[in-house]
Structure formats: C-alpha cells, structure tokens
Design a protein around this motif. Structure first.
Motif, PDB file in Angstrom:
ATOM      1  N   LEU A 135       0.825  -1.335   0.161  1.00  0.00           N
ATOM      2  CA  LEU A 135       0.069  -0.013  -0.024  1.00  0.00           C
ATOM      3  C   LEU A 135       0.857   1.362   0.155  1.00  0.00           C
ATOM      4  N   ILE A 136       0.344   2.170  -0.870  1.00  0.00           N
ATOM      5  CA  ILE A 136       1.187   3.667  -1.101  1.00  0.00           C
ATOM      6  C   ILE A 136       0.181   4.457  -0.631  1.00  0.00           C
ATOM      7  N   VAL A 137       0.520   5.486   0.293  1.00  0.00           N
ATOM      8  CA  VAL A 137      -0.453   6.581   0.513  1.00  0.00           C
ATOM      9  C   VAL A 137       0.459   7.648  -0.117  1.00  0.00           C
ATOM     10  N   ASP A 138      -0.456   8.615  -0.636  1.00  0.00           N
ATOM     11  CA  ASP A 138       0.425   9.923  -1.305  1.00  0.00           C
ATOM     12  C   ASP A 138      -0.523  11.023  -0.997  1.00  0.00           C
ATOM     13  N   ALA A 139      -0.087  12.114  -0.606  1.00  0.00           N
ATOM     14  CA  ALA A 139      -0.829  13.362  -0.303  1.00  0.00           C
ATOM     15  C   ALA A 139      -0.998  13.952  -1.608  1.00  0.00           C
ATOM     16  N   VAL A 140      -1.921  14.432  -2.143  1.00  0.00           N
ATOM     17  CA  VAL A 140      -2.129  14.968  -3.652  1.00  0.00           C
ATOM     18  C   VAL A 140      -2.880  16.235  -3.725  1.00  0.00           C
ATOM     19  N   LEU A 141      -2.649  17.073  -4.592  1.00  0.00           N
ATOM     20  CA  LEU A 141      -3.249  18.260  -4.800  1.00  0.00           C
ATOM     21  C   LEU A 141      -3.846  18.248  -6.279  1.00  0.00           C
ATOM     22  N   GLU A 142      -5.034  18.802  -6.369  1.00  0.00           N
ATOM     23  CA  GLU A 142      -5.604  18.656  -7.593  1.00  0.00           C
ATOM     24  C   GLU A 142      -5.165  20.233  -8.332  1.00  0.00           C
ATOM     25  N   THR A 143      -4.753  20.037  -9.545  1.00  0.00           N
ATOM     26  CA  THR A 143      -4.016  21.085 -10.110  1.00  0.00           C
ATOM     27  C   THR A 143      -5.164  21.894 -10.767  1.00  0.00           C
ATOM     28  N   VAL A 144      -4.594  23.197 -11.005  1.00  0.00           N
ATOM     29  CA  VAL A 144      -5.653  24.300 -11.718  1.00  0.00           C
ATOM     30  C   VAL A 144      -5.002  24.669 -13.046  1.00  0.00           C
ATOM     31  N   ASP A 145      -5.905  25.306 -13.897  1.00  0.00           N
ATOM     32  CA  ASP A 145      -5.433  25.768 -15.218  1.00  0.00           C
ATOM     33  C   ASP A 145      -4.338  26.776 -14.925  1.00  0.00           C
ATOM     34  N   THR A 146      -3.030  26.561 -15.347  1.00  0.00           N
ATOM     35  CA  THR A 146      -1.937  27.796 -15.174  1.00  0.00           C
ATOM     36  C   THR A 146      -1.677  28.558 -16.412  1.00  0.00           C
ATOM     37  N   THR A 147      -2.653  28.438 -17.398  1.00  0.00           N
ATOM     38  CA  THR A 147      -2.459  29.365 -18.623  1.00  0.00           C
ATOM     39  C   THR A 147      -2.271  30.505 -18.020  1.00  0.00           C
ATOM     40  N   GLY A 148      -1.380  31.540 -18.563  1.00  0.00           N
ATOM     41  CA  GLY A 148      -1.535  33.036 -18.108  1.00  0.00           C
ATOM     42  C   GLY A 148      -1.090  33.435 -16.583  1.00  0.00           C
ATOM     43  N   PHE A 149      -0.652  32.329 -15.693  1.00  0.00           N
ATOM     44  CA  PHE A 149      -0.074  32.407 -14.591  1.00  0.00           C
ATOM     45  C   PHE A 149       1.504  32.852 -14.713  1.00  0.00           C
TER      46      PHE A 149
ATOM     47  N   LEU B 219       3.287  34.653 -12.052  1.00  0.00           N
ATOM     48  CA  LEU B 219       4.211  35.187 -10.886  1.00  0.00           C
ATOM     49  C   LEU B 219       5.178  34.439 -10.426  1.00  0.00           C
ATOM     50  N   TRP B 220       5.273  33.231 -10.996  1.00  0.00           N
ATOM     51  CA  TRP B 220       6.397  32.332 -10.881  1.00  0.00           C
ATOM     52  C   TRP B 220       6.427  31.162 -11.906  1.00  0.00           C
ATOM     53  N   PRO B 221       7.546  30.362 -12.141  1.00  0.00           N
ATOM     54  CA  PRO B 221       7.574  29.260 -13.005  1.00  0.00           C
ATOM     55  C   PRO B 221       6.656  28.358 -12.547  1.00  0.00           C
ATOM     56  N   VAL B 222       5.404  27.775 -13.621  1.00  0.00           N
ATOM     57  CA  VAL B 222       4.959  26.447 -13.120  1.00  0.00           C
ATOM     58  C   VAL B 222       4.841  25.419 -14.204  1.00  0.00           C
ATOM     59  N   ALA B 223       4.942  24.187 -13.773  1.00  0.00           N
ATOM     60  CA  ALA B 223       4.900  23.182 -14.925  1.00  0.00           C
ATOM     61  C   ALA B 223       3.524  23.452 -15.524  1.00  0.00           C
TER      62      ALA B 223
ATOM     63  N   MET C  14       9.238  16.329  -6.285  1.00  0.00           N
ATOM     64  CA  MET C  14       8.648  17.339  -7.198  1.00  0.00           C
ATOM     65  C   MET C  14       9.943  18.181  -7.862  1.00  0.00           C
ATOM     66  N   SER C  15       9.636  18.485  -9.198  1.00  0.00           N
ATOM     67  CA  SER C  15      10.482  19.264 -10.051  1.00  0.00           C
ATOM     68  C   SER C  15      10.241  20.902  -9.552  1.00  0.00           C
ATOM     69  N   LEU C  16      11.116  21.806  -9.588  1.00  0.00           N
ATOM     70  CA  LEU C  16      10.593  23.168  -9.231  1.00  0.00           C
ATOM     71  C   LEU C  16       9.420  23.628 -10.123  1.00  0.00           C
ATOM     72  N   PRO C  17       9.233  23.143 -11.105  1.00  0.00           N
ATOM     73  CA  PRO C  17       8.060  23.829 -11.925  1.00  0.00           C
ATOM     74  C   PRO C  17       6.738  23.116 -11.320  1.00  0.00           C
TER      75      PRO C  17
END
Length: 94
Positions: A2-16, A18-22, A36-39
């Motif tokens: 069993l593997i448990v991951d904390a996950v975050l739902e991503t949002v549309d970053t088109t046009g964001f 303020l800082w680099p994003v994946a 995780m990578s910096l983006p």
C-alpha cells in the motif's frame, strides 16, 4: 504493498506569471513529495493561490510573487483541493 500519497488537484495555469509553473492539465492529481521538480512546486503553489484567492473591496489584484506568498502566509486558513490517494501496487488498484 500500500502506498499513500498526499495529492493536490492542479488548476489551469495558463496565463499564470507570478513564478514558473509546470504545464499540467487542470484537475490532475499531483503527488506532493520531495521528488517534485521546481515547476511542479510552482504549480502546487499556484493551485493554493488560486483556490484561496478571495477578492474583497480592500484587496488589490496581486502583481508580484512576494505579495501572493504574503497573502497566503497571512491567511487565517488555507484550503487545498486534493486529499489522500491510496494505491495497492500488487493489485493495480487506486
């Protein structure tokens, strides 16, 4: 196993900008980890900023990264879209 991951739902970053994003599709579950990578970290912070942005009469639009981070740090509560993802690797079940 069993593997448990904390996950975050991503949002549309088109046009964001303020800082680099994946460039991730919206509503993807991004596992939070030290791998995780910096983006990807930028995309996670962008999701937090987007999800917790509350426009009020006295708030001006955020124009720089420092101001956005300050608002997140000063918020009474910060909510993240996501949760826990449980995977059973021997049965390929999530």
């Amino acid at each position: 196993m069993l593997i448990v991951d904390a996950v975050l739902e991503t949002v549309d970053t088109t046009g964001f900008s303020l800082w680099p994003v994946a460039d991730l599709p919206p509503s993807r579950l991004l596992a939070l980890s030290h791998r995780m990578s910096l983006p990807e970290i930028g995309a996670a912070l962008a999701a937090l900023a987007e999800y917790n942005s509350q426009a009020s009469d006295d708030d001006s639009p955020v124009t720089d990264a420092g101001e956005q981070i300050r608002r997140l740090l000063e918020a009474e509560k910060v909510i993240a879209p996501g949760g826990l993802r449980i995977r059973r690797t021997d049965k390929d079940v999530t």
